[in-house]
Design an enzyme around this catalytic site. Structure first.
Site, PDB file in Angstrom:
ATOM      1  N   LYS A   1     -12.207 -25.860 -14.720  1.00 20.85           N
ATOM      2  CA  LYS A   1     -11.757 -24.968 -13.639  1.00 20.85           C
ATOM      3  C   LYS A   1     -11.424 -23.604 -14.242  1.00 20.85           C
ATOM      4  CE  LYS A   1      -8.006 -23.401 -11.653  1.00 20.85           C
ATOM      5  NZ  LYS A   1      -8.560 -22.138 -11.176  1.00 20.85           N
TER       6      LYS A   1
ATOM      7  N   GLU B   1      -1.896 -24.493 -24.077  1.00 20.57           N
ATOM      8  CA  GLU B   1      -1.859 -23.236 -24.830  1.00 20.57           C
ATOM      9  C   GLU B   1      -1.265 -22.214 -23.874  1.00 20.57           C
ATOM     10  OE1 GLU B   1      -2.741 -22.873 -27.927  1.00 20.57           O
ATOM     11  OE2 GLU B   1      -3.927 -24.662 -28.308  1.00 20.57           O
TER      12      GLU B   1
ATOM     13  N   CYS C   1      -2.669 -13.461 -25.483  1.00 20.47           N
ATOM     14  CA  CYS C   1      -1.467 -14.297 -25.629  1.00 20.47           C
ATOM     15  C   CYS C   1      -0.730 -14.020 -26.930  1.00 20.47           C
ATOM     16  CB  CYS C   1      -1.851 -15.761 -25.540  1.00 20.47           C
ATOM     17  SG  CYS C   1      -3.209 -16.184 -26.646  1.00 20.47           S
TER      18      CYS C   1
ATOM     19  N   GLU D   1       6.906 -12.160 -21.067  1.00 24.39           N
ATOM     20  CA  GLU D   1       5.531 -11.806 -21.395  1.00 24.39           C
ATOM     21  C   GLU D   1       4.987 -10.888 -20.297  1.00 24.39           C
ATOM     22  OE1 GLU D   1       2.478 -14.813 -20.967  1.00 24.39           O
ATOM     23  OE2 GLU D   1       1.643 -14.217 -22.900  1.00 24.39           O
TER      24      GLU D   1
HETATM   25  P1  NAD Z   1      -2.028 -18.855 -15.093  1.00 24.86           P
HETATM   26  O1  NAD Z   1      -1.105 -19.881 -15.617  1.00 24.86           O
HETATM   27  O2  NAD Z   1      -1.639 -18.103 -13.886  1.00 24.86           O
HETATM   28  O3  NAD Z   1      -3.448 -19.483 -14.757  1.00 24.86           O
HETATM   29  C1  NAD Z   1      -4.173 -20.209 -15.719  1.00 24.86           C
HETATM   30  C2  NAD Z   1      -5.039 -21.227 -15.007  1.00 24.86           C
HETATM   31  O4  NAD Z   1      -4.187 -22.171 -14.368  1.00 24.86           O
HETATM   32  C3  NAD Z   1      -5.914 -20.618 -13.922  1.00 24.86           C
HETATM   33  O5  NAD Z   1      -7.164 -21.268 -13.912  1.00 24.86           O
HETATM   34  C4  NAD Z   1      -5.134 -20.929 -12.661  1.00 24.86           C
HETATM   35  O6  NAD Z   1      -5.932 -21.015 -11.502  1.00 24.86           O
HETATM   36  C5  NAD Z   1      -4.547 -22.280 -13.010  1.00 24.86           C
HETATM   37  N1  NAD Z   1      -3.364 -22.634 -12.225  1.00 24.86           N
HETATM   38  C6  NAD Z   1      -2.449 -21.802 -11.684  1.00 24.86           C
HETATM   39  N2  NAD Z   1      -1.530 -22.517 -10.998  1.00 24.86           N
HETATM   40  C7  NAD Z   1      -1.868 -23.812 -11.112  1.00 24.86           C
HETATM   41  C8  NAD Z   1      -1.324 -25.033 -10.630  1.00 24.86           C
HETATM   42  N3  NAD Z   1      -0.228 -25.065  -9.870  1.00 24.86           N
HETATM   43  N4  NAD Z   1      -1.934 -26.180 -10.966  1.00 24.86           N
HETATM   44  C9  NAD Z   1      -3.023 -26.179 -11.745  1.00 24.86           C
HETATM   45  N5  NAD Z   1      -3.614 -25.063 -12.200  1.00 24.86           N
HETATM   46  C10 NAD Z   1      -3.039 -23.886 -11.904  1.00 24.86           C
HETATM   47  O7  NAD Z   1      -2.341 -17.877 -16.309  1.00 24.86           O
HETATM   48  P2  NAD Z   1      -3.255 -16.593 -16.293  1.00 24.86           P
HETATM   49  O8  NAD Z   1      -2.516 -15.509 -15.598  1.00 24.86           O
HETATM   50  O9  NAD Z   1      -4.610 -16.943 -15.830  1.00 24.86           O
HETATM   51  O10 NAD Z   1      -3.374 -16.268 -17.834  1.00 24.86           O
HETATM   52  C11 NAD Z   1      -2.440 -15.541 -18.521  1.00 24.86           C
HETATM   53  C12 NAD Z   1      -1.563 -16.464 -19.322  1.00 24.86           C
HETATM   54  O11 NAD Z   1      -2.370 -17.221 -20.223  1.00 24.86           O
HETATM   55  C13 NAD Z   1      -0.580 -15.727 -20.202  1.00 24.86           C
HETATM   56  O12 NAD Z   1       0.667 -16.345 -20.106  1.00 24.86           O
HETATM   57  C14 NAD Z   1      -1.154 -15.905 -21.605  1.00 24.86           C
HETATM   58  O13 NAD Z   1      -0.223 -15.833 -22.638  1.00 24.86           O
HETATM   59  C15 NAD Z   1      -1.763 -17.251 -21.501  1.00 24.86           C
HETATM   60  N6  NAD Z   1      -2.753 -17.431 -22.555  1.00 24.86           N
HETATM   61  C16 NAD Z   1      -2.461 -18.275 -23.580  1.00 24.86           C
HETATM   62  C17 NAD Z   1      -3.372 -18.428 -24.616  1.00 24.86           C
HETATM   63  C18 NAD Z   1      -3.096 -19.361 -25.757  1.00 24.86           C
HETATM   64  O14 NAD Z   1      -4.044 -19.728 -26.435  1.00 24.86           O
HETATM   65  N7  NAD Z   1      -1.870 -19.753 -25.997  1.00 24.86           N
HETATM   66  C19 NAD Z   1      -4.573 -17.736 -24.589  1.00 24.86           C
HETATM   67  C20 NAD Z   1      -4.823 -16.883 -23.512  1.00 24.86           C
HETATM   68  C21 NAD Z   1      -3.915 -16.750 -22.486  1.00 24.86           C
END
Ligand code: NAD
Length: 501
Positions: free
Chosen positions: A195, A271, A306, A405
């Protein structure tokens, strides 16, 4: 395949959009299909607000279909029972197809989420192909174990694929981070439902076709676009999903743990976010290099990283001199049209995120921090989601801009007086993804590296790494590791077989 000029990229992308060649449907059981509800949503280019495609708005019914296809393909053994050599060759073919489609993948990535085309083309797409190839190449070189038991027993310890893996990914490196999951998951013999983020689904959807062309059997790799609260939630709660492999925010990560607890205790690998310290000691051997690295470590990919070094901790005796160097180095990052190969800073992922980042900048000013650089929306602020590289000085670690963040181009500079205070500030965060320190003192480097509570620690560099080293977080930055052979731990179960001789 060659790179293009600005005008050529514009023409290429214009043709993709105007000829409606951008695929936005789900990919389930070997073929593209609309959401069963018939619904779709706009895919918007964040650089200019243009609608470039329609994305299938999948929901529970589509998840059901995809998980069922994945489950059937897993149980049938069509992929998991292939020899590691065959899986290797298939993944290597997929990597080659990704490289053969480098131009289109790069264009889709940039149109979808705003990153500079030069990075999509030269970094993200080849990097993603490399991930797939690396895991493919590794999988037929891994041996299982025989336990040192007594003579009348043979006990083997073997790795088995875990089953159906649901990968849920974010929008900042859409293709690359998806490959960090699907590379090891497919290499190990699992079936996968991916997804992608609703903000950047295009390259994942495209990748599904390439996987099929490479010979991944129907049902083994499915892509279900849609929203987190529908598709993501349905995957999280699904009784036939054995493993959730997630990259995204810490907030969503928490929710996924709850889903697993409410359903089948599926394995959950996370992650998540970061608020990473980059510590500059006065004995740093090369302050100019450290300043350039601090700037790129914070502003690369529009700061949507991140492990971005968003908290710059500077020893007080060099504070003013070093801040000046970082400000100068940061001027290199100039928001520009992502399709211009000369652009090194593109648009943020969307207008909403731009608003959030600008809100943090306002909070920083209201909280008493001083703007040393930037602080404004940039370029065509009406339509495009651009923000200037922004540096705050006079920050203390309790301020909101130092604790939360922001995930945009905002750096908070925090002074410190000695080693102990530097480590205390660095570790005073809910996160533990990355940390860096710059010093010419070898003994200090070793001693402090051990004290930093983070999954990756860099000495005299920021955010170096490659496929051979694991990546992941301590504390609320998550659990489990992507990249390297350690990634396989997430996608395999260990089985002991005890044979009485
Ligand atoms: P997000 O948590 O909003 O979304 C990530 C994914 O989760 C998306 O596909 C989203 O649709 C899904 N999602 C959202 N709510 C959900 C739910 N209730 N149930 C299941 N899935 C759900 O994050 P984002 O805004 O897309 O990405 C940014 C974040 O990602 C930042 O916090 C960043 O630090 C983190 N990030 C971490 C790493 C790492 O390797 N640690 C790498 C890149 C990004």
């Amino acid at each position: 395949m060659s790179d293009k000029t600005y005008a050529q990229w514009q023409a290429y992308c214009q043709a993709l959009v105007s000829q409606q060649r951008i695929e936005g449907r789900a990919f389930i059981n070997g073929g593209y299909r609309q959401a069963q509800s018939g619904r779709s949503f706009d895919c918007i280019n964040p650089a200019n607000g243009e609608v470039i495609a329609q994305i299938a708005e999948c929901d529970e019914a589509d998840v059901e279909m995809a998980v069922s296809a994945a489950r059937q393909s897993f149980e049938s053994g069509v992929w998991r029972n292939q020899s590691p050599k065959v899986r290797k060759e298939t993944l290597i073919k997929l990597a080659a197809l990704m490289e053969a489609n480098q131009t289109e993948l790069a264009a889709l990535e940039t149109l979808d989420m705003g990153k500079p085309i030069s990075e999509s083309f030269h970094v993200d797409v080849p990097g993603s192909a490399d991930v797939i190839r690396w895991h493919g190449e590794a999988i037929d070189k891994i041996y299982d174990e025989v336990a040192p038991t007594q003579d009348d027993v043979l006990a083997t310890i073997t790795r088995e694929p875990i089953g159906v893996v649901a990968a849920i990914t974010p929008w900042n490196f859409p293709l690359w981070l998806a490959c960090w999951k699907i590379g090891p998951a497919l290499a190990a013999g699992n079936s996968v439902v991916l997804k992608p983020s609703e903000k950047s689904s295009l390259t994942a959807i495209f990748l599904a076709r390439l996987a099929s062309e490479a010979g991944i059997p129907d049902g083994v790799f499915n892509v279900v676009p849609g929203f987190g609260h529908t598709v993501g939630k349905a995957l999280g709660l699904h009784m036939q999903v054995d493993c959730l492999a997630f990259t995204g925010s810490t907030r969503t990560a928490r929710t996924l743990l709850e889903y697993a607890g409410q359903s089948n205790m599926k394995r959950v690998w996370l992650e998540a976010g970061g608020k990473n310290p980059n510590i500059i000691f006065a004995d740093c051997p090369d302050l100019d290099k450290a300043a350039r690295s601090a700037a790129s470590g914070c502003f690369y990919n529009q700061g949507e990283v991140c492990v971005a070094g968003t908290r710059l901790l500077v020893e007080r005796s060099i504070h003013d001199e070093f801040v000046q160097k970082v400000v100068e180095a940061s001027r290199y990052f100039k928001p520009g049209d992502p399709l211009d190969p000369a652009t090194n800073m593109g648009a943020l992922v969307d207008k909403q995120h731009q608003g959030n980042v600008l809100q943090y900048i306002q909070w920083g000013q209201q909280g008493g921090a001083t703007l040393a650089l930037g602080g404004e929306a940039a370029l065509d602020a009406d339509k495009g989601a651009f923000v200037e590289p922004t540096i705050f000085t006079g920050v203390n670690n309790q301020m909101r801009i130092a604790r939360e963040e922001i995930f945009g181009p905002v750096m908070a500079v925090i002074p410190f007086d000695d080693e102990q205070q530097a480590i205390q500030i660095a570790n005073d965060t809910d996160y533990g993804l990355g940390a860096a320190l710059w010093t010419g003192n070898l003994s200090r480097a070793h001693k402090l590296a051990k004290q930093l509570r983070a999954g990756s620690v860099w000495i005299n560099n920021y955010n170096d790494g490659d496929m051979t080293v694991p990546f992941g977080g301590f504390k609320q930055s998550g659990n489990g590791r992507d990249k390297s052979l350690h990634a396989l731990d997430k996608y395999t179960e260990l089985k002991t077989t005890w044979i009485q001789l």
